[in-house]
Design a protein around this motif. Structure first.
Motif, mmCIF file in Angstrom:
data_model
loop_
_atom_site.group_PDB
_atom_site.id
_atom_site.type_symbol
_atom_site.label_atom_id
_atom_site.label_comp_id
_atom_site.label_asym_id
_atom_site.label_seq_id
_atom_site.Cartn_x
_atom_site.Cartn_y
_atom_site.Cartn_z
ATOM 1 N N PHE A 106 0.873 -1.326 0.092
ATOM 2 C CA PHE A 106 -0.067 -0.064 0.086
ATOM 3 C C PHE A 106 0.824 1.234 0.101
ATOM 4 O O PHE A 106 0.837 2.113 -0.713
ATOM 5 C CB PHE A 106 -0.962 0.050 1.137
ATOM 6 N N ASP A 107 1.618 1.707 0.938
ATOM 7 C CA ASP A 107 2.525 2.682 1.053
ATOM 8 C C ASP A 107 3.335 2.714 -0.164
ATOM 9 O O ASP A 107 3.537 4.004 -0.474
ATOM 10 C CB ASP A 107 3.391 2.616 2.262
ATOM 11 N N ARG A 110 1.320 4.106 -2.837
ATOM 12 C CA ARG A 110 0.699 5.478 -2.712
ATOM 13 C C ARG A 110 2.005 6.505 -2.730
ATOM 14 O O ARG A 110 1.783 7.640 -3.489
ATOM 15 C CB ARG A 110 0.480 5.739 -1.159
ATOM 16 N N GLU A 114 1.933 9.606 -5.273
ATOM 17 C CA GLU A 114 2.261 10.994 -4.749
ATOM 18 C C GLU A 114 3.419 11.620 -5.283
ATOM 19 O O GLU A 114 3.526 12.931 -5.436
ATOM 20 C CB GLU A 114 2.437 10.994 -3.124
ATOM 21 N N LEU A 164 -7.322 4.060 -4.069
ATOM 22 C CA LEU A 164 -6.316 5.110 -4.337
ATOM 23 C C LEU A 164 -6.132 5.808 -5.614
ATOM 24 O O LEU A 164 -6.461 6.607 -6.032
ATOM 25 C CB LEU A 164 -4.937 4.805 -3.404
#
Lengths: 332, 332
Positions: A106-107, A110, A114, A164
């Motif tokens: 997940f991170d 992301r 980002e 996301l």
């Protein structure tokens, strides 16, 4: 240090993996060549001789973590026009170590998103999700429109990434094409920590290595698979599907595509292995493992995918093809 | 500084808000009183006189951010047995500022969960999700089993939290009860930045403030609402529903409950406002706002919720009750 490049860059995360390598070769076989291919992976090409080079397209390998800001800043630049985000911690590993799965799966996703926002670039982002987002009773009668209820942390993390990236794509901040992949079979090489690893093993081990292998689930269990060839074709196709077609009947942004697959059973795969490859079925030892059965039992064994098919995504014809493709492409 | 307490603590985030305040009063009206209630909110009770106190149950107000580790460490301790996580950035705000929405709505929820993991406590976590997780064509024919496809960042963030908390609950690391709330109406006080704010406005403003108010969507738009009373009842009920009932027909962990609601229209609400409260319908000015229409149009106006009803969650009977409850409870 990956120096910024004026042409359009394609980034492939997890690009030294099995699918990543095939994807690079596939991109290099297209008429329209990319300006450059940047390959990010936690590990270098192994053996080093497997690193791919090309006469006109620079291919840059970068070993590092998607969680390392410095690395991401190098591999995603203002020249990046397409990202294939394949890097992930696999299902059994994510189940064992929740923090690791959340961070990488997940991170990491992301962080990639980002970085794109930071640069103001809006690349095509092809993301590999999984049939593991489904779970519970829907898996018995599953379609691309079924609700998701992941029964593994891997599935939950992939589903969170779907949300996301879909949201950012809806906002026009990037251009997401999310593919829920079937189990890819047949995989060559060493088994990994995926709960589905036996699906490749029951064909590969008797056929290629003439070795015993374990079937940890009932041989009649329905499984949903795709050949590496189909998967790569789908990944490339996903990057060129017109953005305006990625909407539902009401015109709402729909970025998640459940790929068509082949519904079969370990039994049928073993039979095809014998029929097509002449392997020895007695090398497959049936030894039910409740842990593996529990994970695999929460995945759909068949999914109705009319929308994905209407977008031009294709499916393997039968188990014989699955075995043939392994013999032709990977059994060396 | 909130000092650790030996008894069982209930934490309410966003506890100074409209629902939070009612929830505290409702918890204090139960036979089984909590050891202590800890109220975390970004803002202090306003006016200070609205702070609730109780003869035997200590109620501790803490002003601070759920993103502040120090604050979370204070309000979640080894004594915490139940968390009502209501704090959130509302829909229009999350749409305007993606980072803020992700931070408060997603990272904040994750921080709460990770604090529980850190302590090794497994509290009941009642989380307020939203009908905004639905979107696209399913909203025309929606059930609690419909697939989610949020068309707002708020909805996407809530859906990601659903997945995160569901996964941890499935793993037995906490005990999540996630409620997809209908739009709560009628809200008293000042309008907030929620896209649904007009639903309360068309009743409250003519009735309570005798003031003009704007209806920014077609008066026949189907809306899915619940009274504050029903919502609070549902929040409390969610905390006591037996964990073993939160599974699907196949026995898979199912932590997300789409609450029953009332399907109605602004027109019907305005009529009830006139009929029940004697308000002046001419104070409602019809002035379509494409931005609001776009958000509200992606929400379901009716949802079939047989499973939620079987768990004992109840629904308001009709629009007259919605107006009556406002007059009785909040129009002062």
């Amino acid at each position: 240090m990956v120096s910024p490049h004026v042409h359009s860059d394609i980034l492939i995360t997890g690009g030294c993996g099995f699918l990543g390598r095939k994807l690079i070769l596939s991109l290099l076989a297209r008429t329209q060549l990319p300006g450059r291919i940047v390959v990010l992976d936690a590990f270098p090409p192994s053996p080093p001789s497997t690193a791919i080079s090309h006469d006109t397209v620079p291919i840059v390998y970068r070993t590092g973590s998607i969680l390392d800001t410095k690395v991401l800043n190098e591999v995603i630049t203002s020249s990046t026009t397409c990202i294939y985000h394949l890097a992930a911690v696999v299902s059994a590993q994510a189940e064992q170590d929740w923090n690791l799965g959340m961070q990488v799966n997940f991170d990491g996703t992301r962080a990639i998103a980002e970085r794109c926002l930071e640069l103001g670039i809006k690349p095509v982002v092809v993301f590999t999700s999984s049939l593991a987002v489904y779970g519970g009773e829907v898996v018995k009668n599953c379609s691309e429109d079924s609700h998701i209820m992941p029964q593994s942390s891997y599935g939950a993390e992939k589903a969170m990434c779907e949300l996301l990236l879909s949201d950012l794509s809806r906002r026009g901040l990037l251009d997401a094409r999310i593919l829920r992949l079937p189990t890819i079979a047949i995989r060559p090489g060493k088994p990994n920590a995926a709960a589905s690893v036996f699906i490749s093993g029951i064909v590969r081990e008797p056929l290629q290595h003439k070795q015993k292998t374990v079937l940890p689930v009932d041989e009649k269990t329905l499984i949903w698979i795709a050949s590496p060839r189909s998967a790569i074709k789908a990944l490339v196709h996903a990057s060129v599907v017109p953005r305006e077609t990625l909407v539902d009947a009401q015109g709402s942004r729909r970025s998640v595509i459940t790929l068509p697959g082949l519904s079969t059973t370990p039994r049928d795969l073993i039979d095809a292995m014998v029929r097509v490859g002449g392997g020895d079925a007695s090398l497959v030892e049936k030894k039910p493992d409740p842990k593996i059965e529990a994970i695999v039992g929460t995945w759909p064994g068949d999914i109705d995918t009319p929308w994905a098919k209407s977008l031009g995504f294709e499916v393997d014809k039968n188990v014989d093809d699955i075995v043939k493709i392994f013999v032709e492409d990977d059994m060396h």
